[in-house]
Write a protein that holds these residues in place. Structure first.
Motif, PDB file in Angstrom:
ATOM      1  N   ILE A   5     -14.590 -21.709  25.123  1.00  0.00           N
ATOM      2  CA  ILE A   5     -14.963 -20.479  25.802  1.00  0.00           C
ATOM      3  C   ILE A   5     -15.657 -20.854  27.105  1.00  0.00           C
ATOM      4  O   ILE A   5     -16.595 -21.657  27.112  1.00  0.00           O
ATOM      5  CB  ILE A   5     -15.885 -19.626  24.903  1.00  0.00           C
ATOM      6  CG1 ILE A   5     -15.126 -19.248  23.624  1.00  0.00           C
ATOM      7  CG2 ILE A   5     -16.368 -18.386  25.650  1.00  0.00           C
ATOM      8  CD1 ILE A   5     -15.944 -18.513  22.585  1.00  0.00           C
ATOM      9  N   THR A   6     -15.184 -20.296  28.192  1.00  0.00           N
ATOM     10  CA  THR A   6     -15.751 -20.617  29.508  1.00  0.00           C
ATOM     11  C   THR A   6     -16.960 -19.734  29.801  1.00  0.00           C
ATOM     12  O   THR A   6     -17.238 -18.768  29.079  1.00  0.00           O
ATOM     13  CB  THR A   6     -14.698 -20.421  30.621  1.00  0.00           C
ATOM     14  OG1 THR A   6     -14.383 -19.025  30.707  1.00  0.00           O
ATOM     15  CG2 THR A   6     -13.435 -21.227  30.345  1.00  0.00           C
ATOM     16  N   ASN A  21     -11.309 -19.475  10.728  1.00  0.00           N
ATOM     17  CA  ASN A  21     -11.975 -20.720  10.347  1.00  0.00           C
ATOM     18  C   ASN A  21     -13.477 -20.701  10.608  1.00  0.00           C
ATOM     19  O   ASN A  21     -14.131 -21.728  10.452  1.00  0.00           O
ATOM     20  CB  ASN A  21     -11.359 -21.907  11.093  1.00  0.00           C
ATOM     21  CG  ASN A  21      -9.908 -22.103  10.749  1.00  0.00           C
ATOM     22  OD1 ASN A  21      -9.491 -21.887   9.624  1.00  0.00           O
ATOM     23  ND2 ASN A  21      -9.117 -22.506  11.735  1.00  0.00           N
ATOM     24  N   ALA A  22     -14.002 -19.574  11.053  1.00  0.00           N
ATOM     25  CA  ALA A  22     -15.431 -19.463  11.395  1.00  0.00           C
ATOM     26  C   ALA A  22     -15.839 -20.527  12.419  1.00  0.00           C
ATOM     27  O   ALA A  22     -16.930 -21.092  12.348  1.00  0.00           O
ATOM     28  CB  ALA A  22     -16.304 -19.530  10.143  1.00  0.00           C
ATOM     29  N   ALA A  23     -14.956 -20.790  13.376  1.00  0.00           N
ATOM     30  CA  ALA A  23     -15.218 -21.808  14.398  1.00  0.00           C
ATOM     31  C   ALA A  23     -16.025 -21.261  15.577  1.00  0.00           C
ATOM     32  O   ALA A  23     -16.517 -22.029  16.387  1.00  0.00           O
ATOM     33  CB  ALA A  23     -13.903 -22.389  14.905  1.00  0.00           C
ATOM     34  N   ILE A  24     -16.157 -19.948  15.672  1.00  0.00           N
ATOM     35  CA  ILE A  24     -16.827 -19.335  16.816  1.00  0.00           C
ATOM     36  C   ILE A  24     -18.208 -18.846  16.405  1.00  0.00           C
ATOM     37  O   ILE A  24     -18.363 -18.181  15.377  1.00  0.00           O
ATOM     38  CB  ILE A  24     -15.991 -18.171  17.381  1.00  0.00           C
ATOM     39  CG1 ILE A  24     -14.613 -18.671  17.802  1.00  0.00           C
ATOM     40  CG2 ILE A  24     -16.717 -17.507  18.553  1.00  0.00           C
ATOM     41  CD1 ILE A  24     -13.646 -17.581  18.220  1.00  0.00           C
ATOM     42  N   GLU A  29     -26.227 -19.575  25.422  1.00  0.00           N
ATOM     43  CA  GLU A  29     -25.995 -18.567  26.456  1.00  0.00           C
ATOM     44  C   GLU A  29     -24.747 -17.733  26.208  1.00  0.00           C
ATOM     45  O   GLU A  29     -24.723 -16.554  26.528  1.00  0.00           O
ATOM     46  CB  GLU A  29     -25.910 -19.241  27.827  1.00  0.00           C
ATOM     47  CG  GLU A  29     -27.213 -19.894  28.257  1.00  0.00           C
ATOM     48  CD  GLU A  29     -27.100 -20.542  29.620  1.00  0.00           C
ATOM     49  OE1 GLU A  29     -26.234 -20.125  30.412  1.00  0.00           O
ATOM     50  OE2 GLU A  29     -27.882 -21.469  29.883  1.00  0.00           O
ATOM     51  N   ILE A  30     -23.713 -18.371  25.690  1.00  0.00           N
ATOM     52  CA  ILE A  30     -22.446 -17.683  25.436  1.00  0.00           C
ATOM     53  C   ILE A  30     -21.924 -18.120  24.071  1.00  0.00           C
ATOM     54  O   ILE A  30     -22.463 -19.039  23.457  1.00  0.00           O
ATOM     55  CB  ILE A  30     -21.384 -17.996  26.520  1.00  0.00           C
ATOM     56  CG1 ILE A  30     -21.097 -19.501  26.576  1.00  0.00           C
ATOM     57  CG2 ILE A  30     -21.807 -17.445  27.874  1.00  0.00           C
ATOM     58  CD1 ILE A  30     -19.953 -19.898  27.489  1.00  0.00           C
ATOM     59  N   VAL A  56     -11.929 -10.588  28.623  1.00  0.00           N
ATOM     60  CA  VAL A  56     -12.075 -11.208  29.947  1.00  0.00           C
ATOM     61  C   VAL A  56     -11.292 -12.511  30.091  1.00  0.00           C
ATOM     62  O   VAL A  56     -11.454 -13.233  31.062  1.00  0.00           O
ATOM     63  CB  VAL A  56     -13.565 -11.435  30.310  1.00  0.00           C
ATOM     64  CG1 VAL A  56     -14.275 -10.118  30.503  1.00  0.00           C
ATOM     65  CG2 VAL A  56     -14.267 -12.292  29.280  1.00  0.00           C
ATOM     66  N   ASP A  57     -10.452 -12.815  29.119  1.00  0.00           N
ATOM     67  CA  ASP A  57      -9.618 -14.021  29.176  1.00  0.00           C
ATOM     68  C   ASP A  57     -10.418 -15.291  29.453  1.00  0.00           C
ATOM     69  O   ASP A  57     -10.049 -16.101  30.309  1.00  0.00           O
ATOM     70  CB  ASP A  57      -8.507 -13.861  30.216  1.00  0.00           C
ATOM     71  CG  ASP A  57      -7.560 -12.729  29.880  1.00  0.00           C
ATOM     72  OD1 ASP A  57      -7.306 -12.512  28.688  1.00  0.00           O
ATOM     73  OD2 ASP A  57      -7.090 -12.048  30.812  1.00  0.00           O
ATOM     74  N   CYS A  58     -11.513 -15.476  28.719  1.00  0.00           N
ATOM     75  CA  CYS A  58     -12.353 -16.654  28.948  1.00  0.00           C
ATOM     76  C   CYS A  58     -12.155 -17.735  27.886  1.00  0.00           C
ATOM     77  O   CYS A  58     -12.907 -18.701  27.841  1.00  0.00           O
ATOM     78  CB  CYS A  58     -13.820 -16.254  29.028  1.00  0.00           C
ATOM     79  SG  CYS A  58     -14.501 -15.660  27.474  1.00  0.00           S
TER      80      CYS A  58
END
Length: 86
Positions: A5-6, A21-24, A29-30, A56-58
Motif C-alpha cells: 500500500i502506497t 489471509n488477514a495480511a492487511i 500512518e497508513i 484511490v488505487d494505492c
C-alpha cells in the motif's frame, strides 16, 4: 509479487476486511500489507480483492518481493493448512 500500500492511502479501511489471509492491518500512518501473508488472493479469488475495493488505487505490486504465481499458490496452501507433503 506481494502487494503493498502506497502513501496515497486514505485510511478508509475497506481493504482490511476483504483480505482472506488477514495480511492487511493498520500501520503507524497508513494500512500495511504483511508480505508473508499476502498471496494476491491466489487460491481464494480470481483477482486481488483489496485492489478491487480500493477507492484511490494505492495498492500496487511490491517490486522488492518477487514471487511467481506458483510461489503465491504454495504460500496459500501453507497458510490454509493444505501444504503438499513430499
Amino acid at each position: 509479487m506481494a502487494l503493498m500500500i502506497t502513501d496515497e492511502c486514505i485510511n478508509c479501511d475497506v481493504c482490511e476486511s476483504e483480505c482472506p489471509n488477514a495480511a492487511i492491518s493498520q500501520g503507524e500512518e497508513i494500512f500495511v500489507i504483511d508480505s508473508a501473508l499476502c498471496t494476491e488472493c491466489i487460491g481464494h479469488h480470481e483477482t486481488s480483492q483489496c485492489v478491487e475495493v480500493c477507492p484511490v488505487d494505492c495498492i500496487v505490486l511490491n517490486p522488492d518481493i518477487v514471487e511467481t504465481r506458483e510461489q503465491l499458490y504454495e504460500k496459500y496452501l501453507t497458510l490454509t493448512g493444505q501444504a503438499l507433503h513430499s
